[in-house]
Each structure stands twice: as C-alpha cells, then as structure tokens.
Scaffold this motif. Structure first.
Motif, PDB file in Angstrom:
ATOM      1  N   LEU A   3       4.628  -3.669 -22.680  1.00 14.00           N
ATOM      2  CA  LEU A   3       6.082  -3.625 -22.242  1.00 14.00           C
ATOM      3  C   LEU A   3       6.662  -1.859 -22.709  1.00 14.00           C
ATOM      4  CD1 LEU A   3       8.834  -4.833 -22.076  1.00 14.00           C
ATOM      5  CD2 LEU A   3       8.631  -5.397 -24.220  1.00 14.00           C
ATOM      6  N   ALA A   4       5.946  -1.629 -23.722  1.00  9.96           N
ATOM      7  CA  ALA A   4       6.619  -0.252 -24.386  1.00  9.96           C
ATOM      8  C   ALA A   4       5.542   0.435 -24.852  1.00  9.96           C
ATOM      9  CB  ALA A   4       7.783  -0.634 -25.515  1.00  9.96           C
ATOM     10  N   THR A  75      10.044   3.242 -26.782  1.00 12.17           N
ATOM     11  CA  THR A  75      10.711   3.852 -25.180  1.00 12.17           C
ATOM     12  C   THR A  75      10.266   2.837 -24.125  1.00 12.17           C
ATOM     13  OG1 THR A  75      10.415   5.991 -26.283  1.00 12.17           O
ATOM     14  CG2 THR A  75      10.504   5.860 -23.712  1.00 12.17           C
ATOM     15  N   VAL A  76      11.305   2.588 -23.339  1.00 15.43           N
ATOM     16  CA  VAL A  76      10.950   1.853 -21.983  1.00 15.43           C
ATOM     17  C   VAL A  76      11.715   2.441 -21.018  1.00 15.43           C
ATOM     18  CG1 VAL A  76      10.819  -0.312 -23.549  1.00 15.43           C
ATOM     19  CG2 VAL A  76      12.949   0.717 -22.586  1.00 15.43           C
ATOM     20  N   ASP A  78      13.168   0.797 -18.337  1.00 15.64           N
ATOM     21  CA  ASP A  78      14.282   0.023 -17.925  1.00 15.64           C
ATOM     22  C   ASP A  78      14.704  -0.827 -19.096  1.00 15.64           C
ATOM     23  OD1 ASP A  78      16.070  -2.013 -16.944  1.00 15.64           O
ATOM     24  OD2 ASP A  78      14.871  -1.744 -15.085  1.00 15.64           O
ATOM     25  N   LEU A  79      15.969  -0.316 -19.730  1.00 11.13           N
ATOM     26  CA  LEU A  79      16.481  -0.944 -21.010  1.00 11.13           C
ATOM     27  C   LEU A  79      16.773  -2.336 -20.676  1.00 11.13           C
ATOM     28  CD1 LEU A  79      18.769   1.357 -22.591  1.00 11.13           C
ATOM     29  CD2 LEU A  79      16.805   0.163 -23.564  1.00 11.13           C
ATOM     30  N   ALA A  82      13.398  -4.698 -20.182  1.00 14.13           N
ATOM     31  CA  ALA A  82      12.758  -4.583 -21.598  1.00 14.13           C
ATOM     32  C   ALA A  82      13.353  -5.396 -22.314  1.00 14.13           C
ATOM     33  CB  ALA A  82      12.662  -3.202 -22.180  1.00 14.13           C
ATOM     34  N   GLU A  83      14.611  -5.469 -22.510  1.00 14.15           N
ATOM     35  CA  GLU A  83      15.445  -6.366 -23.222  1.00 14.15           C
ATOM     36  C   GLU A  83      15.222  -7.894 -22.965  1.00 14.15           C
ATOM     37  OE1 GLU A  83      19.982  -6.478 -24.823  1.00 14.15           O
ATOM     38  OE2 GLU A  83      19.823  -7.013 -22.509  1.00 14.15           O
ATOM     39  N   GLU A  85      12.729  -9.275 -21.480  1.00 17.57           N
ATOM     40  CA  GLU A  85      11.326  -9.541 -21.960  1.00 17.57           C
ATOM     41  C   GLU A  85      11.141  -9.589 -23.470  1.00 17.57           C
ATOM     42  OE1 GLU A  85       6.656  -8.411 -21.489  1.00 17.57           O
ATOM     43  OE2 GLU A  85       8.414  -7.470 -19.894  1.00 17.57           O
ATOM     44  N   ALA A  86      11.802  -8.729 -24.315  1.00 18.37           N
ATOM     45  CA  ALA A  86      11.762  -8.503 -25.646  1.00 18.37           C
ATOM     46  C   ALA A  86      12.409 -10.020 -26.260  1.00 18.37           C
ATOM     47  CB  ALA A  86      12.416  -7.550 -26.265  1.00 18.37           C
ATOM     48  N   LEU A 116      15.027  -0.352 -28.799  1.00 16.56           N
ATOM     49  CA  LEU A 116      14.506  -0.227 -27.377  1.00 16.56           C
ATOM     50  C   LEU A 116      15.208   1.065 -26.911  1.00 16.56           C
ATOM     51  CD1 LEU A 116      14.104  -3.757 -25.653  1.00 16.56           C
ATOM     52  CD2 LEU A 116      12.276  -2.388 -26.830  1.00 16.56           C
TER      53      LEU A 116
END
Length: 119
Positions: A3-4, A75-76, A78-79, A82-83, A85-86, A116
């Motif tokens: 993911l990151a 660092t991701v 696409d915020l 990523a949010e 998924e997190a 993130l």
C-alpha cells in the motif's frame, strides 16, 4: 503489492535541530529544516525527522505510563485510495479537519499515530 513505502520516522522533541545534530553525528547524513521541523537525510535509508513538541515529556523505557513517542510518515500515490484501504485494514482517523493538506493523520489498531502523505 504494498500500500505504501516508509518515507520517514518522526520523533517529537523539545529542540529538533539539536536532536537532529546528535543523530547526524551517530548516523551521518544531511540536516535540513527550521526550528519546528528538521529532517535528517540518512544515506541508504528512510529519513529521520524531528518535530518540536511543546510540553514534551520524554519516554521512559520500559514504562507503561510513559510510552515511547514517534509516528510514521507513509508516502502514497493516491491519498483517497490509500485512506480507504487503511481504514479497511483497521486504521482510525485522528484529524479530519483539513482534507486539502498533503497528509492525513490516523491511528493504527494499537493507537500509534501515523500519516499518509501524498507522494
């Protein structure tokens, strides 16, 4: 696929420049920043960063009532993605006040803060 990627480990402290200088002496690297946020660029590894924390109380190890203090910057690409998924993985938002920033703050399932960051 992950993911990151780990971008920086960030430590709260009363004097970011002094603590960065200590770690630069220990690890090598280049110190960058101001009195509020200082980054140590470490050769061959992620950055070590230091942020001023008013009222900082140093951790005691091991001591349950004075836990160690740090957060991770991840660092991701696409915020928003990523949010999503997190949160599905068990993260909990800690700061939703300003969604226009280049970072978002969460707690992991154990309560440790992490960010993130748009990359």
């Amino acid at each position: 696929m992950a993911l990151a990627k780990l971008d920086a480990v960030v430590l709260d402290c009363p004097d970011p420049r002094a603590l960065a200088g200590f770690y630069a002496d220990v690890l090598g690297g280049t110190v960058e920043g101001d009195d509020e946020w200082v980054t140590l660029r470490v050769p061959g590894g992620p950055a070590l960063a230091f942020q001023r924390a008013p009222g900082f109380v140093p951790p005691r190890w091991p001591a349950a009532d004075h836990s160690q203090q740090f957060h991770l910057d991840l660092t991701v690409p696409d915020l928003d993605a990523a949010e999503k998924e997190a949160l599905e993985l068990g993260a909990r938002p800690l700061d939703t006040a300003d969604r226009s920033r280049s970072f978002r703050v969460y707690a992991d399932p154990a309560g440790h803060p992490f960010c993130l960051c748009a990359g």
